[in-house]
Design an enzyme around this catalytic site. Structure first.
Site, PDB file in Angstrom:
ATOM      1  N   SER A  64       0.823  -1.214   0.000  1.00 30.30           N
ATOM      2  CA  SER A  64       0.000   0.000   0.000  1.00 30.30           C
ATOM      3  C   SER A  64       0.856   1.263   0.000  1.00 30.30           C
ATOM      4  O   SER A  64       2.002   1.265   0.477  1.00 30.30           O
ATOM      5  CB  SER A  64      -0.909   0.006   1.225  1.00 30.30           C
ATOM      6  OG  SER A  64      -1.646  -1.184   1.291  1.00 30.30           O
TER       7      SER A  64
HETATM    8  N1  SAM Z   1      -0.479  -4.573   3.978  1.00 30.44           N
HETATM    9  C1  SAM Z   1       0.262  -5.062   2.864  1.00 30.44           C
HETATM   10  C2  SAM Z   1       1.624  -4.473   2.752  1.00 30.44           C
HETATM   11  O1  SAM Z   1       2.024  -3.634   3.572  1.00 30.44           O
HETATM   12  O2  SAM Z   1       2.340  -4.897   1.838  1.00 30.44           O
HETATM   13  C3  SAM Z   1      -0.484  -4.897   1.581  1.00 30.44           C
HETATM   14  C4  SAM Z   1      -1.520  -5.909   1.408  1.00 30.44           C
HETATM   15  S1  SAM Z   1      -2.109  -6.120  -0.227  1.00 30.44           S
HETATM   16  C5  SAM Z   1      -2.825  -4.574  -0.635  1.00 30.44           C
HETATM   17  C6  SAM Z   1      -3.507  -7.190   0.142  1.00 30.44           C
HETATM   18  C7  SAM Z   1      -3.110  -8.582   0.534  1.00 30.44           C
HETATM   19  O3  SAM Z   1      -4.275  -9.270   1.017  1.00 30.44           O
HETATM   20  C8  SAM Z   1      -2.567  -9.417  -0.609  1.00 30.44           C
HETATM   21  O4  SAM Z   1      -1.302  -9.916  -0.276  1.00 30.44           O
HETATM   22  C9  SAM Z   1      -3.600 -10.537  -0.759  1.00 30.44           C
HETATM   23  O5  SAM Z   1      -3.049 -11.761  -1.177  1.00 30.44           O
HETATM   24  C10 SAM Z   1      -4.150 -10.615   0.648  1.00 30.44           C
HETATM   25  N2  SAM Z   1      -5.478 -11.247   0.763  1.00 30.44           N
HETATM   26  C11 SAM Z   1      -6.555 -11.145  -0.054  1.00 30.44           C
HETATM   27  N3  SAM Z   1      -7.591 -11.863   0.433  1.00 30.44           N
HETATM   28  C12 SAM Z   1      -7.148 -12.427   1.595  1.00 30.44           C
HETATM   29  C13 SAM Z   1      -7.753 -13.280   2.568  1.00 30.44           C
HETATM   30  N4  SAM Z   1      -9.020 -13.698   2.483  1.00 30.44           N
HETATM   31  N5  SAM Z   1      -7.007 -13.666   3.629  1.00 30.44           N
HETATM   32  C14 SAM Z   1      -5.718 -13.261   3.752  1.00 30.44           C
HETATM   33  N6  SAM Z   1      -5.090 -12.474   2.864  1.00 30.44           N
HETATM   34  C15 SAM Z   1      -5.801 -12.043   1.803  1.00 30.44           C
END
Ligand code: SAM
Length: 218
Positions: A64
């Site tokens: 993000s």
């Molecule tokens: N906070 C993170 C960072 O600092 O890099 C960014 C996260 S990214 C925008 C969103 C993440 O959520 C992705 O890695 C994706 O694979 C994960 N994701 C999506 N659905 C999910 C779920 N149901 N459970 C766990 N992770 C999930």
């Protein structure tokens, strides 16, 4: 604290992208000045890692934008002895911010490679208060609940009841809600006994939360 060197790039990032947009939380700002964001992103120039935008981390996912990390963390009002649940480990950068501020962080990621990579970086930086879980975070992590704070870093179509129910009394959930194909609004939900107070923060764009109580993966 696993490191203490203040880097010019992260100092400028906090000053020009976060403080100028009104985030005055000193503890949070000083932590974000110290965390080496570039270590969480492979294959790009160090300077680009501190830019005012999200960045691809592979597998169709992103780290993000720094301001969004700061804003969502600020909205959580984390206290030192809080137990925090993060859904969407991604690169692990937000996890590091949470781990600096709180006692324990449980972080769930559905993509094995991302979880492992984040683990490698965060363990390398010396964090010993982060617990990594692979799986569907839309169901939360009832085994270790309730949590004082829950943060979802992916776009959810609705607020999953399971996550609200895993909040402790006075606990806060921060979650972007809306259609992942257009935009979402960051919701801030506070549990007060059996009631839930909902406030809206700003609009944002996240990758989808995929899971049982979220979008399906097709
Ligand atoms: N906070 C993170 C960072 O600092 O890099 C960014 C996260 S990214 C925008 C969103 C993440 O959520 C992705 O890695 C994706 O694979 C994960 N994701 C999506 N659905 C999910 C779920 N149901 N459970 C766990 N992770 C999930």
């Amino acid at each position: 604290m696993p490191f203490d060197k203040v880097d010019d790039l992260s100092e400028r990032m906090v000053r020009t992208q976060i403080q100028t947009r009104g985030i005055i939380n000193e503890r949070l700002c000083s932590i974000m000045k110290r965390i080496p964001r570039h270590l969480f992103i492979s294959g790009i120039a160090k300077e680009k890692a501190y830019g005012d935008h999200p960045i691809s981390i592979g597998h169709g996912q992103t780290i993000s934008q720094p301001y969004i990390v700061a804003l969502m963390t600020d909205l959580l009002s984390i206290q030192k002895n809080d137990k925090v649940l993060e859904i969407g480990t991604g690169s692990g950068y937000q996890t590091a911010v949470l781990a600096e501020l709180s006692e324990k962080v449980y972080t769930i990621e559905r993509i094995h490679e991302l979880s492992k990579h984040a683990q490698l970086i965060l363990n390398g930086l010396g964090y010993d208060n982060i617990y990594f879980i692979e799986g569907d975070g839309s169901i939360g992590y009832p085994e270790q609940g309730p949590f004082d704070k829950i943060i979802v870093t992916a776009a959810a179509p609705i607020v999953p009841e399971e996550l609200k129910n895993q909040l402790s009394d006075n606990g806060i959930l921060v979650i972007p809600v809306g259609d992942y194909r257009s935009y979402q609004v960051i919701n801030v939900i506070r549990r007060i006994g059996t009631l839930f107070e909902v406030k809206e923060s700003i609009g944002c764009r996240f990758v989808p939360l995929i899971g049982k109580y979220a979008f399906d993966g097709e």
